[in-house]
Write a protein that holds these residues in place. Structure first.
Motif, PDB file in Angstrom:
ATOM      1  N   ASP A  97     -29.541  -5.975  41.237  1.00 31.67           N
ATOM      2  CA  ASP A  97     -29.740  -5.102  42.385  1.00 31.67           C
ATOM      3  C   ASP A  97     -31.033  -5.500  43.110  1.00 31.67           C
ATOM      4  OD1 ASP A  97     -30.629  -2.827  44.014  1.00 31.67           O
ATOM      5  OD2 ASP A  97     -29.003  -1.722  43.049  1.00 31.67           O
ATOM      6  N   VAL A  98     -30.905  -5.948  44.354  1.00 29.57           N
ATOM      7  CA  VAL A  98     -32.063  -6.443  45.104  1.00 29.57           C
ATOM      8  C   VAL A  98     -33.090  -5.338  45.337  1.00 29.57           C
ATOM      9  CG1 VAL A  98     -32.834  -7.471  47.290  1.00 29.57           C
ATOM     10  CG2 VAL A  98     -30.718  -8.249  46.211  1.00 29.57           C
ATOM     11  N   LYS A  99     -32.654  -4.123  45.606  1.00 27.81           N
ATOM     12  CA  LYS A  99     -33.584  -3.022  45.867  1.00 27.81           C
ATOM     13  C   LYS A  99     -34.439  -2.723  44.641  1.00 27.81           C
ATOM     14  CE  LYS A  99     -30.920  -0.732  49.499  1.00 27.81           C
ATOM     15  NZ  LYS A  99     -30.230   0.519  49.915  1.00 27.81           N
ATOM     16  N   ILE A 100     -33.823  -2.746  43.466  1.00 25.91           N
ATOM     17  CA  ILE A 100     -34.582  -2.517  42.231  1.00 25.91           C
ATOM     18  C   ILE A 100     -35.563  -3.662  42.006  1.00 25.91           C
ATOM     19  CG2 ILE A 100     -34.405  -2.378  39.710  1.00 25.91           C
ATOM     20  CD1 ILE A 100     -31.755  -0.914  40.085  1.00 25.91           C
TER      21      ILE A 100
ATOM     22  N   GLU B  44     -33.617 -15.490  45.633  1.00 25.65           N
ATOM     23  CA  GLU B  44     -32.501 -16.360  45.262  1.00 25.65           C
ATOM     24  C   GLU B  44     -31.796 -15.728  44.070  1.00 25.65           C
ATOM     25  OE1 GLU B  44     -31.722 -21.141  44.990  1.00 25.65           O
ATOM     26  OE2 GLU B  44     -33.363 -20.333  43.812  1.00 25.65           O
ATOM     27  N   PHE B  45     -30.515 -16.069  43.906  1.00 28.91           N
ATOM     28  CA  PHE B  45     -29.746 -15.573  42.776  1.00 28.91           C
ATOM     29  C   PHE B  45     -29.434 -16.713  41.816  1.00 28.91           C
ATOM     30  CE2 PHE B  45     -28.647 -12.853  46.397  1.00 28.91           C
ATOM     31  CZ  PHE B  45     -29.029 -11.613  45.888  1.00 28.91           C
ATOM     32  N   GLN B  46     -29.535 -16.410  40.533  1.00 25.81           N
ATOM     33  CA  GLN B  46     -29.169 -17.418  39.551  1.00 25.81           C
ATOM     34  C   GLN B  46     -27.668 -17.670  39.623  1.00 25.81           C
ATOM     35  OE1 GLN B  46     -30.905 -15.639  36.004  1.00 25.81           O
ATOM     36  NE2 GLN B  46     -32.452 -17.240  35.965  1.00 25.81           N
ATOM     37  N   ASP B  47     -27.233 -18.745  39.004  1.00 26.33           N
ATOM     38  CA  ASP B  47     -25.835 -19.162  39.042  1.00 26.33           C
ATOM     39  C   ASP B  47     -24.914 -17.970  38.804  1.00 26.33           C
ATOM     40  OD1 ASP B  47     -24.169 -22.084  38.433  1.00 26.33           O
ATOM     41  OD2 ASP B  47     -23.221 -20.179  37.952  1.00 26.33           O
ATOM     42  N   LYS B  48     -24.019 -17.719  39.773  1.00 23.49           N
ATOM     43  CA  LYS B  48     -23.151 -16.547  39.678  1.00 23.49           C
ATOM     44  C   LYS B  48     -22.209 -16.610  38.488  1.00 23.49           C
ATOM     45  CE  LYS B  48     -23.197 -15.459  44.614  1.00 23.49           C
ATOM     46  NZ  LYS B  48     -24.170 -16.485  44.983  1.00 23.49           N
ATOM     47  N   ASN B  49     -21.870 -17.818  38.057  1.00 28.01           N
ATOM     48  CA  ASN B  49     -20.975 -17.950  36.911  1.00 28.01           C
ATOM     49  C   ASN B  49     -21.672 -17.629  35.594  1.00 28.01           C
ATOM     50  OD1 ASN B  49     -18.801 -18.754  38.508  1.00 28.01           O
ATOM     51  ND2 ASN B  49     -19.515 -20.878  38.522  1.00 28.01           N
TER      52      ASN B  49
ATOM     53  N   ASP C  72     -24.984 -13.738  50.301  1.00 24.36           N
ATOM     54  CA  ASP C  72     -24.586 -12.796  49.255  1.00 24.36           C
ATOM     55  C   ASP C  72     -24.575 -11.376  49.818  1.00 24.36           C
ATOM     56  OD1 ASP C  72     -25.005 -10.934  46.891  1.00 24.36           O
ATOM     57  OD2 ASP C  72     -24.761 -12.848  45.849  1.00 24.36           O
ATOM     58  N   PRO C  73     -23.507 -10.613  49.564  1.00 24.09           N
ATOM     59  CA  PRO C  73     -23.429  -9.242  50.113  1.00 24.09           C
ATOM     60  C   PRO C  73     -24.568  -8.342  49.660  1.00 24.09           C
ATOM     61  CG  PRO C  73     -21.713  -9.645  48.451  1.00 24.09           C
ATOM     62  CD  PRO C  73     -22.305 -10.974  48.802  1.00 24.09           C
ATOM     63  N   ARG C  74     -25.239  -8.696  48.565  1.00 24.23           N
ATOM     64  CA  ARG C  74     -26.360  -7.877  48.104  1.00 24.23           C
ATOM     65  C   ARG C  74     -27.547  -7.946  49.050  1.00 24.23           C
ATOM     66  NH1 ARG C  74     -26.890 -10.131  42.097  1.00 24.23           N
ATOM     67  NH2 ARG C  74     -25.984 -11.955  43.130  1.00 24.23           N
ATOM     68  N   LEU C  75     -27.548  -8.955  49.941  1.00 25.23           N
ATOM     69  CA  LEU C  75     -28.637  -9.089  50.901  1.00 25.23           C
ATOM     70  C   LEU C  75     -28.294  -8.489  52.267  1.00 25.23           C
ATOM     71  CD1 LEU C  75     -30.032 -12.671  50.210  1.00 25.23           C
ATOM     72  CD2 LEU C  75     -31.184 -10.491  49.830  1.00 25.23           C
ATOM     73  N   GLN C  76     -27.076  -8.018  52.438  1.00 26.89           N
ATOM     74  CA  GLN C  76     -26.686  -7.455  53.720  1.00 26.89           C
ATOM     75  C   GLN C  76     -27.551  -6.244  54.047  1.00 26.89           C
ATOM     76  OE1 GLN C  76     -24.387  -8.858  55.850  1.00 26.89           O
ATOM     77  NE2 GLN C  76     -24.491 -10.498  54.336  1.00 26.89           N
TER      78      GLN C  76
ATOM     79  N   LEU D 192     -30.715  -6.236  54.249  1.00 26.37           N
ATOM     80  CA  LEU D 192     -32.032  -6.358  53.630  1.00 26.37           C
ATOM     81  C   LEU D 192     -32.686  -7.662  54.072  1.00 26.37           C
ATOM     82  CD1 LEU D 192     -31.160  -5.315  49.964  1.00 26.37           C
ATOM     83  CD2 LEU D 192     -32.217  -3.881  51.720  1.00 26.37           C
ATOM     84  N   LYS D 193     -34.005  -7.708  54.009  1.00 20.95           N
ATOM     85  CA  LYS D 193     -34.709  -8.937  54.348  1.00 20.95           C
ATOM     86  C   LYS D 193     -34.485  -9.975  53.256  1.00 20.95           C
ATOM     87  CE  LYS D 193     -38.916  -7.526  54.871  1.00 20.95           C
ATOM     88  NZ  LYS D 193     -40.359  -7.563  55.230  1.00 20.95           N
ATOM     89  N   ALA D 194     -34.320 -11.226  53.666  1.00 23.15           N
ATOM     90  CA  ALA D 194     -34.137 -12.302  52.703  1.00 23.15           C
ATOM     91  C   ALA D 194     -35.470 -12.840  52.208  1.00 23.15           C
ATOM     92  CB  ALA D 194     -33.325 -13.442  53.320  1.00 23.15           C
ATOM     93  N   TYR D 195     -36.557 -12.338  52.781  1.00 26.15           N
ATOM     94  CA  TYR D 195     -37.874 -12.777  52.333  1.00 26.15           C
ATOM     95  C   TYR D 195     -38.885 -11.651  52.486  1.00 26.15           C
ATOM     96  CZ  TYR D 195     -39.353 -13.383  57.224  1.00 26.15           C
ATOM     97  OH  TYR D 195     -39.677 -13.181  58.542  1.00 26.15           O
TER      98      TYR D 195
END
Length: 209
Positions: free
Chosen positions: A50-53, A79-84, A139-143, A145-148
């Motif tokens: 969760d980006v907000k957390i 950045e997100f670690q490998d989704k797999n 990634d939809p988790r950044l929709q 929200l600021k990417a930086y």
């Protein structure tokens, strides 16, 4: 917000991404020196997706550093670690921190692990930072929200787009700064809805060629 449908929406999003990457690259170039700045990766011990957390933890970390180093400033990208594998949030941050042991910085971070990368031989630290902005920026988790994240009060670049008396500004700068003798450290081409094709070049004036 990226408007449109289908292919138009995709093209709009690509332009939006390019604008955002350029803004970060310029911000980093204006405010950080490879001789004294540090490039730091911050990861979480727990699998925080969760980006907000994650941002709440990151903000606390920044406040702790600010208390310890009042002149502290930074730019950080998500950045997100490998989704797999885990898909966990982590941060890449460039900062003007003085010498500090990795173990001490990790204690201040307190949520997991840190890695400090040497950048003293990096020619273009702005480009170095944005290479970590991968396809994960969609990634939809950044929709919404600021990417930086960045410090307040950072210097912003001055952009000159026209010259009142019709002077060829490009030629004047090339001649004055001897840019014809230098190789760009970064270049890009893209199309602007209002200005047509844009050719962007960035030069390092401290290089001998």
């Amino acid at each position: 917000v990226v408007k449109g449908e289908g292919k138009d929406k995709e093209e709009n999003y690509k332009r939006y991404q390019q604008i955002r990457r350029d803004a970060i690259r310029r911000l980093v170039t204006m405010n950080f020196d490879k001789e004294v700045s540090k490039f730091i990766t911050l990861t979480f011990r727990d699998n925080i997706k969760d980006v907000k957390i994650a941002n709440k933890h990151f903000d606390r970390f920044v406040k702790r550093l600010k208390r310890k180093f009042p002149e502290f400033k930074y730019v950080a990208v998500i950045e997100f670690q490998d989704k797999n594998k885990r898909g966990a949030v982590h941060y890449h941050m460039i900062a003007n921190l003085p010498y500090i042991k990795s173990s001490d910085l990790q204690t201040i971070w307190s949520y997991g692990f840190i890695k400090i990368n040497a950048i003293d031989k990096v020619d273009n630290i702005g480009a170095y930072v944005i290479k970590y902005m991968t396809k994960d920026q969609a990634d939809p988790r950044l929709q919404g929200l600021k990417a930086y994240n960045c410090s307040q009060g950072l210097k912003r670049p001055t952009e000159i787009t026209t010259w009142k008396d019709g002077t060829d500004l490009t030629k004047m700068l090339f001649d004055k700064l001897s840019l014809k003798e230098k190789t760009p450290v970064y270049s890009a081409k893209y199309t602007s809805e209002h200005a047509g094709q844009i050719i962007y070049r960035q030069y390092n004036l401290t290089r001998s060629e």
